[in-house]
Enzyme design. Structure first.
Site, PDB file in Angstrom:
ATOM      1  N   HIS A 117       1.691  22.782  -8.408  1.00  0.00           N
ATOM      2  CA  HIS A 117       1.749  22.304  -7.231  1.00  0.00           C
ATOM      3  C   HIS A 117       0.781  22.404  -6.288  1.00  0.00           C
ATOM      4  O   HIS A 117       0.288  21.725  -5.373  1.00  0.00           O
ATOM      5  CB  HIS A 117       3.056  22.992  -6.593  1.00  0.00           C
ATOM      6  CG  HIS A 117       3.399  22.560  -5.018  1.00  0.00           C
ATOM      7  ND1 HIS A 117       3.834  21.384  -4.832  1.00  0.00           N
ATOM      8  CD2 HIS A 117       3.189  23.335  -4.191  1.00  0.00           C
ATOM      9  CE1 HIS A 117       3.942  21.296  -3.234  1.00  0.00           C
ATOM     10  NE2 HIS A 117       3.519  22.680  -2.998  1.00  0.00           N
ATOM     11  N   GLU A 147     -11.535  25.726  -8.578  1.00  0.00           N
ATOM     12  CA  GLU A 147     -12.190  26.645  -8.747  1.00  0.00           C
ATOM     13  C   GLU A 147     -12.952  27.414  -7.635  1.00  0.00           C
ATOM     14  O   GLU A 147     -12.850  28.673  -7.388  1.00  0.00           O
ATOM     15  CB  GLU A 147     -13.791  26.529  -9.809  1.00  0.00           C
ATOM     16  CG  GLU A 147     -13.107  25.993 -10.909  1.00  0.00           C
ATOM     17  CD  GLU A 147     -12.437  27.015 -11.852  1.00  0.00           C
ATOM     18  OE1 GLU A 147     -12.644  28.214 -11.723  1.00  0.00           O
ATOM     19  OE2 GLU A 147     -11.557  26.639 -12.453  1.00  0.00           O
TER      20      GLU A 147
END
Lengths: 417, 362
Positions: free
Chosen positions: A310, A97
């Site tokens: 990824h 985040e």
């Protein structure tokens, strides 16, 4: 004179050849040959060998499949393993985040691969040397890297031992024997073998993590071959998580995966359920004991699934269906499996879980707010470390900067360094 | 590789940041169609694949994922598995395969996710692709293009931010192009694909998302730019600024600022690093009598060093009123810190300062 001598030399050789052929047998005499002759002309196929099976201890729901497989780990260790797996998830969530909010430039989560990190880390000693690829934060956490240290690296502040020079997640710790992550893929493989060679006279081993994608790099071949021929105590730990960014394993290799390569290099090999933390522990323990005692390499292929993207530069929904991801998340998730196992032994419950999550959240948010407030690395450091001894031309620049700041320092945010 | 370690250090966030920043351009076709460098490269690939069936693309993530930087967007859908090939992660492997395919008569376009990762493959590029025509006594040519983003990116630190212009330009047998804007990108890549020799095409990650005008001529599928020919981006009479890739933008920004002070700088966009268009530079310096070279790469044995040495060895030396000056990237591994990263690369102010010093203007 010279001619005579060379003739005599040639004669000697042919004489010794005759002696060899006198000892004719049906065994091939070719250098390195360890086989027999045959009059059957046929292909040896991938299917000529049975594929290497996947070792596991826990079932998909976290149940112990065979009561005799109960791990001989103390409750304390089992709980540390679970707690670190969980805290790793929480840290990933918050730092991810943080990247999305533009506070850091890059991040990589470990969702789905927690068991490969923690299971292997628990089986090693702290003085064993770790070469990571980049997605091994859990290994470092298990070794004692604090939340604050993770955050400090991602923020590149004054307490980052990397002096703010690496991208986020390129952790390193000399104290914890964890070699700083190098960005170019696969470079860690031959380097780990070199380090293992250097440690041959000790009881220490080297573990080298890599993905199934980097096993395609030429470095992997060189590493495997050299580790076997030089007899190096190194554990090659492959996190086969199904995807190299977008490239699925089906396009990455043929044959029996990464483990299938091991025996052909003369490397003792294990294949393990990478979502089963206890199985990963047992495999790594066996590998460590063998490598340390025999001074030989071991290859472990841990089969797992990368549940997250990824990296923050990737959107995996463009190359794999969401259902595939949610299937792994819901039906074979390492942390959930392990929690079920601990609960079945009465070592964990919902209350413990809530406490741990609250504590982890608090800990990471505190580290984050500390990390953001910390000063930047001292400005003088930017001239250091290009060479061991600072050359004159760099020294001059540093001195010029010092003089400049003496005069004009008040115009710079000196206080933030 | 980070990405590749992070191997992917595809810093899309930073790309987005620059997309909105329209670069200064003084192209005469201001009303012309705008196109990003990414789309210009994409159309070059598309047109050349349509034109010549021997052209194919291979690399990591080039097919289904449309390329790590989306340069090959849509090509896999259009041309299929046979001509747009995702490879396992092995730069030395797929560069070798591409080189072999070129030796056998195909025209591969070998994409490196970034040129940082091409270090894995540099033996194939230098020792095989570049030298095979010579070593085979002219019997085997290698019509291949090695392409991908080169130079400083943003926020990806020392292992992912560096210019390989000087590395490849050093090697005989290779041709090296370094496009700046969309026209450059399209025209040079098309020429590179049609060239009988191996060409290294050094693109710039930061410029991929930037739009530049495309003339009608450049939009045509016959548009080619000659390899080895520079372009005067902005004419001037007081001083010559020579640069390639993103440093051209730095020069144009500097020239604009200098124009406000009555200094007319001539900006040369090199376009090719090998062969380097020394004639265009010579003519310009004979006119302006002053030279500043600007590049993002390191100073030692760099492109600027080469240009200055060539001029030193020629008659142009006598036309210089002041010693020529190089402005380069700082002689350090690229810092990760954002503010230092900016400081490690040439800025327009650095160029302006150097010009003022040379022309003795306050």
């Amino acid at each position: 004179m010279g001619l005579n001598r060379s003739l005599r030399f040639a004669f000697n050789i042919s004489k010794s050849w005759i002696q060899i052929y006198k000892t004719y047998s049906t065994c091939p005499k070719f250098p390195g040959a360890k086989t027999t002759f045959t009059n059957q002309l046929q292909f040896t196929e991938t299917s000529s060998y049975a594929p290497i099976p996947i070792f596991r201890i826990l079932g998909p729901k976290g149940e112990l499949l065979n009561s005799s497989d109960e791990p001989k780990l103390s409750e304390e260790i089992l709980l540390k393993m679970y707690k670190d797996m969980t805290v790793l998830n929480v840290m990933d969530k918050i730092l991810y985040e943080s990247q999305r909010q533009g506070r850091i430039s890059f991040y990589m989560t470990s969702y789905g691969e927690e068991a490969t990190h923690i299971g292997s880390a628990a089986a090693l000693d702290l003085d064993d040397l770790v070469y990571g690829q980049y997605r091994e934060a859990g290994v470092l956490m298990y070794r004692g890297f604090t939340l604050q240290q993770f955050v400090d690296q991602c923020y590149g502040n004054i307490d980052d031992k990397g002096r703010g020079r690496q991208m986020p997640v390129h952790y390193g710790s000399k104290d914890l024997n964890y070699v700083t992550i190098s960005s170019p893929l696969g470079t860690q493989l031959p380097q780990a073998v070199g380090s293992a060679y250097a440690l041959k006279d000790t009881n220490r081993v080297v573990i080298c993590y890599f993905g199934e994608g980097s096993a395609s790099e030429g470095d992997a071949h060189a590493a495997f071959n050299f580790s076997a021929t030089l007899g190096c105590p190194v554990i090659f730990f492959c996190r086969n998580n199904g995807y190299a960014i977008s490239t699925p394993v089906e396009e990455q290799y043929r044959g029996d995966g990464i483990a299938g390569k091991g025996p052909s290099y003369g490397i003792n090999t294990l294949r393990v359920d990478g979502n089963d933390v206890l199985a990963v522990y047992e495999a790594t323990k066996l590998a460590k004991d063998f490598a340390s005692k025999e001074k030989k390499p071991v290859l472990i292929e841990a089969l797992t699934y990368r549940v997250g993207d990824h990296s923050t530069s990737d959107d995996s929904s463009s190359y794999r269906p969401k259902e595939e991801v949610s299937d792994w998340l819901n039906n074979d998730y390492p942390t959930k499996k392990f929690r079920h196992y601990l609960e079945s032994r009465g070592l964990w419950n919902e209350e413990h879980e809530e406490q741990l999550l609250a504590q982890a959240n608090k800990g990471i948010l505190a580290a984050l707010s500390n990390g953001e407030k910390k000063k930047k690395p001292k400005w003088t450091e930017m001239y250091e470390d290009v060479y061991k001894f600072m050359p004159l031309h760099i020294k001059k620049q540093q001195d010029a900067m010092k003089d400049h700041l003496k005069k004009y320092g008040k115009y710079y945010p000196i206080d933030s360094f | 590789m980070v990405s590749k370690s992070g191997r992917t250090l595809l810093n899309l966030a930073s790309l987005n940041r620059v997309i909105s920043k329209r670069a200064f351009s003084n192209s005469k076709t201001l009303a012309a169609k705008q196109m990003t460098v990414r789309d210009a490269l994409n159309s070059a690939l598309d047109e050349e694949m349509t034109r010549d069936e021997k052209v194919f693309i291979l690399g990591e993530e080039v097919a289904q994922y449309d390329g790590a930087y989306k340069v090959t967007r849509g090509l896999w859908k259009k041309y299929g598995d046979k001509r747009v090939i995702d490879t396992p992660i092995t730069e030395m492997g797929f560069a070798g395969i591409a080189t072999g395919a070129a030796m056998a008569g195909l025209r591969p376009v070998c994409e490196f996710m970034t040129f940082n990762f091409a270090m894995q493959a540099i033996d194939q590029i230098i020792n095989s692709a570049a030298k095979t025509f010579y070593m085979s006594a002219g019997r085997v040519n290698v019509p291949i293009v090695f392409r991908g983003p080169n130079g400083a990116a943003a926020g990806v630190a020392a292992q992912h931010s560096q210019c390989y212009g000087a590395w490849y330009a050093h090697c005989p047998g290779l041709k090296v192009v370094s496009p700046y804007n969309s026209e450059d990108a399209k025209g040079l890549l098309k020429s590179a694909i049609r060239d009988p020799d191996p060409v290294v095409c050094l693109e710039n990650e930061i410029l991929y998302g930037v739009q530049y005008p495309m003339s009608d001529e450049a939009l045509s599928s016959d548009f080619l730019l000659p390899i080895g020919k520079a372009k005067i981006e902005r004419p001037g009479k007081h001083i010559t600024l020579v640069a390639h890739s993103k440093a051209v933008e730095t020069c144009l920004d500097a020239a604009k600022e200098l124009a406000g002070k009555g200094i007319e700088a001539e900006v040369i966009n090199l376009r090719s690093l090998r062969p380097i268009d020394i004639d265009t530079i010579t003519k310009s310096v004979v006119k302006t009598n002053h030279l500043v070279s600007v590049e993002q790469g390191w100073p030692t044995c760099g492109i600027g060093a080469e240009i200055l040495a060539r001029l030193m060895e020629s008659e142009v030396f006598y036309h210089l009123d002041q010693p020529a000056v190089r402005i380069t990237g700082a002689d350090v591994p690229m810092p990760y810190t954002q503010s230092l990263e900016v400081a490690a690369l040439p800025r327009p102010a650095d160029v302006v300062d150097a010009v003022k010093r040379l022309l003795k203007v306050k």
